[in-house]
Design an enzyme around this catalytic site. Structure first.
Site, short mmCIF file in Angstrom:
data_model
loop_
_atom_site.label_atom_id
_atom_site.label_comp_id
_atom_site.label_asym_id
_atom_site.label_seq_id
_atom_site.Cartn_x
_atom_site.Cartn_y
_atom_site.Cartn_z
N SER A 66 7.80 15.09 6.09
CA SER A 66 8.71 13.64 5.55
C SER A 66 10.42 13.42 6.20
O SER A 66 10.55 12.86 6.02
CB SER A 66 8.25 13.85 3.99
OG SER A 66 6.43 13.01 3.84
N ASP A 115 2.19 -1.60 1.06
CA ASP A 115 2.19 -0.85 1.28
C ASP A 115 0.91 -0.31 0.57
O ASP A 115 0.91 -0.45 -0.54
CB ASP A 115 3.12 0.64 0.85
CG ASP A 115 2.14 1.66 0.81
OD1 ASP A 115 1.70 2.38 1.21
OD2 ASP A 115 3.46 3.26 0.41
N ASP A 160 -1.44 7.18 2.71
CA ASP A 160 -0.55 8.11 1.93
C ASP A 160 -0.40 8.70 1.11
O ASP A 160 -1.75 9.16 0.64
CB ASP A 160 0.49 6.63 1.17
CG ASP A 160 1.58 6.48 1.03
OD1 ASP A 160 3.13 6.71 2.09
OD2 ASP A 160 1.76 7.48 -0.08
N HIS A 182 2.38 2.41 -2.32
CA HIS A 182 4.19 1.95 -3.39
C HIS A 182 4.46 1.12 -2.90
O HIS A 182 5.53 0.27 -3.71
CB HIS A 182 5.34 2.66 -2.32
CG HIS A 182 5.25 4.14 -1.89
ND1 HIS A 182 5.78 5.60 -3.25
CD2 HIS A 182 4.57 5.12 -1.54
CE1 HIS A 182 5.00 6.19 -2.68
NE2 HIS A 182 4.40 6.38 -0.80
#
Lengths: 365, 610
Positions: B333, B357, B372, B378
């Site tokens: 990330s 998301d 994810d 999210h």
């Protein structure tokens, strides 16, 4: 008169040879002391050999040459048997079986062959008419080669070459026909490449090759010759002085006590020292020449001539190698290099020479 | 009568032949004498010089090696004197007796004796000195000195040891010295035009840099060799020793390395596997270059037992491996800010653009699911939130819409797949995965899904800690940077990344989003907030080594230490005017924020709160 008459018995001697040989031997001890870095035990051992060698020489001068004539075959046989004993029972040193050990001393019996082979051939050819016929020539050459092959199988190429020469000298002096010499030489030259490829060990070929081109192998077999030349050259006219040779003492020079002692002498005593040394040898040669010309009969002539030429050849091969004109082959500087066998064999040779020179044939009045 | 005739004929023949042979030898004798005359008279001077050169010995004297300092002038490496027992084999008649005589009052290792005996003959022939025992104790030295009158063939000689003051902290960055091998020795002879006949005053003295800065700056540290000419007499005794040139001490090396930050890094890592690299933003100089675990440099430089060396070499921890320069880790990330920069520059997104998301991204081509890290996703996510909370879905979507070739070019401009440092030892520049690379390596074409994986720093993309640090440094400095370096005050040109659309305002927003990673209540590294008293921008990463399709599988892989995820973080601070950028990788550390983060903060603390 060649003998002292003490009413009861006589001593046979040749003053010129005895004095010059003794002088050379003593000089040799002096050189050896320096060449061995002042090693007392080497000097004492060599001194003992010189002392008893000279006595042996005088003792061997006493018998009438007739004795050597009669027993020549016996002496040669004994020598060859001793060589065989060395090959089969002697200690192996550096891969060679050349020695017989007697505890306190080791001797090299092949050295005796170079004395008794020419004497035997001289006795064999004593009565042969001139020119020597083919049968006698071939028989003699056959014998020479047998002894040569036995000794070179030890292996000891240096001594074997001298033995070969010793026999050929007598054969030549006795009257070998020129036709034979001519054809033998021709055959030898033609078969040279064959001999080169089949009879020489690789290291021997290498030594010969580096002789003509030292750059070929500067750190291998040419190293010794290069260092030897530096030692001789840096001696100059007067040399660096006794014990001051850096080449000799700092381990640049190999075998300083034996094969390369000439370079030690050259470095420390220069051209002047060498000239005196060579002068002494020259005197011995001239004396031997005179004695052989005036010997009492054909046998004595051939023996004196043959043995003196063995002495000369040894000297020339040694010096030739040390000054870089001949390939490296194990060969002592006669009467000087460390080593009892070579020393004793030359005392024996000179003992016999003196015997033959000092005993005159009694001519009936 | 015929008999007398025959005898006469024979005598004449004999005389002629004897004369023939004597004359032949006479001619040979003249030739020999001529050769001797040539050697001794005509070429005397040539051979005299040869003999002199033989006996006189040129001795090269190695200069003292330069001292290595940290950026504040703290000594990191210096030289300390030590004493060796040195022998002169030329004057030793019997080595066994000699050892026996010494052993009566000195303890000599069997190993030393063995080496001495095996080298003895060669040293004796060449009249060279031979070290019998290295670094003898003061007591042994005194014991020998009172008996030195009995030993004309040995003496105590002074030598300098390379002394690493922090041997377990700078193992990889500074490296170590050692004895040169045959090839290296030849190279030294050639480079410094030394005579091959030389003898380095005594054996074992010559040292060269083997790794790290000791290797890179070998020329600076070494100095100039001196020369002594030793004259000896025929008995090998030294007549005199003339100095023909003095050795010139090596130059000191001032590095940009910071001692305190290395101490902090060493402590924070506590021998876990990983690396930390910190960069001074002012000039791109490296202040921290630390790989863990480390190895003892003093022993490597001055003698290590074979057993201990083998243990280090075969250790599963691979202490010799410089993870900071050669460790290949997926950036995970931590790559997201870079992808974001690309998206804005290419007009694919802006700060207002948002997606919904729902916890996964579906590849339109084949319906493949990319998950994810947060189950359920999210929700409504814009770029600021995507960076702060590290939304994968957002970046899967963005990467999906990217052109792989343009993206690669962008990543390369940020330092990925290139050499970051100009004076580091054996840096691995790795690579940016091009479609053509995949074709060659895996014999497979580039899938759209490969680009999607790159959007979250997984898949084929790998980088080294030093590359991550450089990337953090470029972002901290808003696109301007210099090549990284370890030597202090190195003159370097400043470079910058050219943007068309990515503006100063975008830099500001990017920094703000990264600050929120720590300072925001929803940031992935919010637990670091209490560990410092200034503001830091960061991006965490968790590099998956094994991807599991479901949670159960994932839990299983966690049981095996070596398959656990690597924890990463890149950070810079203090904000808003950052002075240092740092990258940390903790192998199998699992969580970037909670495992790599504290290491990064420890290092930043040591640099900022000094």
């Amino acid at each position: 008169m060649r003998y002292l008459d003490f009413k009861k018995f006589s001593i046979y001697y040749d003053p010129y040879l005895i004095i010059s040989i003794t002088l050379l031997s003593i000089l040799g001890l002096f050189f050896l002391y320096s060449a061995s870095d002042g090693n007392a035990s080497v000097l004492i051992k060599q001194s003992i050999f010189v002392f008893f060698g000279i006595i042996l020489m005088i003792v061997l001068s006493q018998p009438d040459p007739q004795i050597y004539y009669s027993y020549s075959g016996f002496f040669l046989l004994i020598s060859i048997i001793l060589v065989f004993i060395a090959i089969f029972f002697g200690p192996e040193i550096n891969g060679a079986n050349r020695w017989i050990s007697f505890g306190f001393v080791t001797l090299q019996p092949s050295e005796l062959c170079k004395i008794f082979l020419p004497i035997f051939i001289a006795s064999y050819l004593y009565g042969v008419k001139l020119p020597i016929n083919l049968k006698n020539t071939l028989l003699t050459i056959f014998l020479i080669f047998i002894v040569f092959l036995i000794v070179s199988s030890q292996p000891d190429l240096g001594t074997a070459i001298v033995i070969l020469l010793s026999g050929l000298y007598v054969l030549f002096l006795a009257g070998l026909s020129w036709t034979f010499i001519g054809s033998a030489l021709a055959i030898f030259v033609i078969s040279l490449p064959f001999l080169w490829n089949n009879f020489l060990e690789p290291f021997q070929r290498q030594r010969i090759a580096t002789l003509f081109n030292p750059d070929l192998d500067p750190f291998g077999s040419a190293w010794n010759i290069t260092q030897s030349k530096i030692a001789i050259g840096s001696g100059g006219i007067f040399g660096k002085g006794f014990g001051e040779g850096t080449q000799s003492h700092l381990n640049f020079l190999p075998e300083t006590e034996t094969d390369f002692i000439f370079a030690v002498i050259a470095e420390e005593f220069g051209l002047v020292g060498l000239t005196i040394l060579i002068g002494l040898y020259f005197f011995i040669f001239v004396r031997c020449f005179y004695l052989s010309i005036n010997a009492r009969d054909r046998f004595c002539r051939l023996v004196i001539g043959g043995l003196s030429l063995v002495f000369i050849s040894t000297l020339f091969i040694n010096i030739g190698m040390v000054i870089g004109l001949l390939p490296v082959v194990g060969m002592p500087l006669p009467l000087i290099s460390q080593g009892g066998s070579s020393l004793i064999s030359f005392y024996i040779a000179f003992g016999i020479i003196i015997s033959m020179a000092s005993h005159k044939k009694l001519v009936p009045r | 009568m015929t008999e007398i005739n025959e005898t006469y004929k024979e005598k004449i023949s004999f005389n002629k032949r004897l004369i023939f042979l004597y004359v032949a030898f006479g001619i040979l004798g003249v030739a020999f004498y001529y050769q001797i005359f040539n050697l001794q008279i005509s070429n005397y001077s040539e051979y005299e010089i040869a003999a002199e050169n033989n006996k006189n010995e040129e001795i090269s004297v190695q200069p003292l090696r330069g001292i290595i300092f940290d950026r504040n002038g703290e000594i990191l490496v210096n030289n300390i004197p030590t004493f060796d027992l040195i022998t002169k084999p030329f004057f030793i008649d019997n080595p066994d007796d000699f050892l026996l005589k010494l052993s009566s009052f000195l303890e000599i290792d069997e190993e030393d004796k063995k080496v001495f005996l095996s080298e003895f003959e060669k040293a004796k022939t060449l009249n060279k000195e031979l070290t019998l025992k290295q670094s003898i104790s003061d007591e042994d030295k005194a014991k020998f000195l009172v008996r030195s009158h009995m030993f004309e063939n040995a003496y105590v000689g002074k030598r300098y040891l390379r002394n690493y003051l922090y041997p377990k902290i700078f193992s990889h960055s500074i490296g170590y010295v050692g004895k040169p091998n045959e090839d290296e020795l030849d190279e030294i002879y050639e480079k410094r035009s030394l005579n091959k006949k030389i003898n380095f005053t005594y054996t074992n003295q010559l040292i060269i840099g083997k790794t790290g800065l000791e290797f890179t700056y070998e020329d600076i540290l070494t100095g100039e060799f001196g020369n002594n000419l030793r004259e000896v007499d025929a008995r090998g005794r030294t007549l005199n020793e003339k100095i023909s040139s003095e050795p010139k001490v090596g130059n000191n090396l001032y590095t940009s390395l910071d001692l305190n930050s290395h101490k902090a890094a060493h402590k924070a890592f506590n021998n876990r596997k990983g690396a930390v690299v910190a960069i001074d933003i002012k000039d791109g100089s490296i202040v921290t270059l630390f790989s863990s675990p480390t190895f003892p440099t003093n022993q490597l430089a001055n003698g290590i037992l074979q057993k201990d060396f083998d243990e280090l070499l075969l250790s599963e921890e691979k202490p010799f491996f410089n993870r900071a320069l050669k460790g290949r880790y997926p950036p995970a990330s931590s790559i997201k800010p870079a992808i974001a920069m690309y998206g804005i520059e290419e007009g694919l997104i802006d700060w207002d653009f948002s997606i919904f998301d729902e916890g996964f991204f579906t590849l339109p081509e084949d319906g493949r699911i990319y998950r994810d890290w947060k189950e359920g996703g999210h929700g409504n996510t814009n770029l600021f939130k995507a960076i702060t909370q590290s939304s994968n879905t957002y970046f899967f979507d963005l990467a999906y819409r990217s052109d792989i070739n343009k993206l690669n070019k962008h990543l390369s401009s940020l330092g990925f797949g290139g050499k970051a440092c100009i004076d580091c030892f054996e840096e691995d520049k790795v690579f940016v995965p091009e479609p053509s690379w995949k074709m060659n390596k895996h014999n497979f074409g580039w899938f759209k899904g490969d680009t999607v994986n790159m959007g979250v720093g997984q898949g084929y993309l790998v980088s080294t800690p030093i590359q991550l640090a450089k990337y953090a440094y470029i972002m901290a400095n808003k696109g301007k940077f210099s090549d990284l370096s370890l030597k202090k005050d190195l003159v370097k040109s400043e470079k910058s990344i050219e943007f068309n659309k990515f503006s100063n305002d975008d830099w500001f927003k990017l920094h703000e989003s990264m600050v929120n990673v720590i300072e925001g209540n929803t940031g992935t590294a919010r637990r670091l907030r209490e560990r410092k008293n200034y503001i830091v921008a960061a991006k965490t990463g968790t590099a998956e080594l094994v991807s599991g399709d479901n949670r159960e599988q994932y839990s299983e892989t966690r049981l095996d230490d070596s398959l656990r995820d690597h924890a990463l973080i890149i950070a810079f601070g203090p904000m808003p005017n950052p002075r240092y950028a740092v990258s940390v990788v903790v192998e199998n550390g699992e969580s970037g924020g909670s495992v790599a983060g504290p290491v990064a903060i420890s290092v930043l603390n040591s640099l900022i709160q000094e």
